[in-house]
Design a protein around this motif. Structure first.
Motif, PDB file in Angstrom:
ATOM      1  N   ALA A  19       0.593  -0.275   7.715  1.00  0.00           N
ATOM      2  CA  ALA A  19       1.717  -1.147   8.065  1.00  0.00           C
ATOM      3  C   ALA A  19       1.291  -2.606   8.143  1.00  0.00           C
ATOM      4  CB  ALA A  19       2.329  -0.699   9.387  1.00  0.00           C
ATOM      5  N   ASP A 146       3.748   4.932   3.814  1.00  0.00           N
ATOM      6  CA  ASP A 146       4.780   4.014   4.312  1.00  0.00           C
ATOM      7  C   ASP A 146       5.393   4.533   5.610  1.00  0.00           C
ATOM      8  OD1 ASP A 146       6.076   1.569   4.074  1.00  0.00           O
ATOM      9  OD2 ASP A 146       7.737   2.413   2.949  1.00  0.00           O
ATOM     10  N   ASN A 149       7.544   2.074   7.982  1.00  0.00           N
ATOM     11  CA  ASN A 149       8.868   1.693   7.478  1.00  0.00           C
ATOM     12  C   ASN A 149       9.859   2.852   7.486  1.00  0.00           C
ATOM     13  OD1 ASN A 149       8.443  -1.084   7.063  1.00  0.00           O
ATOM     14  ND2 ASN A 149       7.282  -0.615   5.214  1.00  0.00           N
ATOM     15  N   LYS A 152      10.469   3.517  11.988  1.00  0.00           N
ATOM     16  CA  LYS A 152      10.369   2.348  12.873  1.00  0.00           C
ATOM     17  C   LYS A 152      10.802   2.621  14.310  1.00  0.00           C
ATOM     18  CE  LYS A 152      10.456  -1.353   9.572  1.00  0.00           C
ATOM     19  NZ  LYS A 152      11.065  -2.559   9.085  1.00  0.00           N
TER      20      LYS A 152
END
Length: 175
Positions: A19, A146, A149, A152
């Motif tokens: 991240a 990821d 994302n 979150k």
């Protein structure tokens, strides 16, 4: 003319490092995975977490050397985890979370040695970052890619990862 280079390193959970490095404009790609181990075959997350494979959770970072240098990438890495700890990094415990730089060339090895020594002097502490030649990199399972994302609102993302990204942005973009 651009030259793409790859760096591989780990320091705690790969979700955090991934991240943080995805938030750096000069980084082209970040992939979470496993490296530095010695078991046959392709390790799974569960196997790596057991500590029995010897692998660390790592990221592979691709970058254009005309925009950011390998030494700058390493400095960002060293500043975004605690390289003075062996196997415990902010709630993560085990050899899979160790601080490690896996170099791809003799030149990367020499630069990494310099950055590790520079970091030890800056911190006035013993830096425990392992330095090894990369032999194999195994991409982690897709749900790890990821992660921040995609999640979150998860407690880990809000409490651990988001503050690291905020710290990075505050340090990189001061006016």
């Amino acid at each position: 003319m651009s030259k793409i280079e790859t760096a591989t390193f780990g320091g705690g959970c790969f979700w955090c490092l991934e991240a943080v490095f995805k938030a750096i404009p000069d980084i082209m790609e970040v992939v979470s995975g496993y490296a530095g181990g010695n078991c046959p075959g392709i390790p799974t997350y569960r196997e790596v977490c057991s500590g029995k494979t010897g692998h660390a959770e790592v990221i592979q970072v691709s970058f254009d050397t005309t925009r950011i240098t390998y030494s700058d990438v390493l400095r960002l890495f060293m500043n975004n985890h605690n390289p003075t700890l062996d196997t415990y990094l902010k709630g993560d415990y085990g050899s899979q979370y160790r601080s490690i730089v896996l170099y791809h060339s003799k030149e990367q090895q020499e630069i990494a040695l310099d950055v590790i020594q520079e970091t030890a002097i800056e911190l006035a502490k013993n830096v425990r970052t392992e330095l090894s030649e990369l032999s194999d990199f195994f991409k982690a399972e897709e749900y790890h890619q990821d992660y921040f994302n995609k999640n979150k609102e998860a407690a880990y993302c809000r409490g651990i990862i988001a503050p690291k990204i905020e710290k990075l942005k505050n340090n990189l973009y001061k006016t």
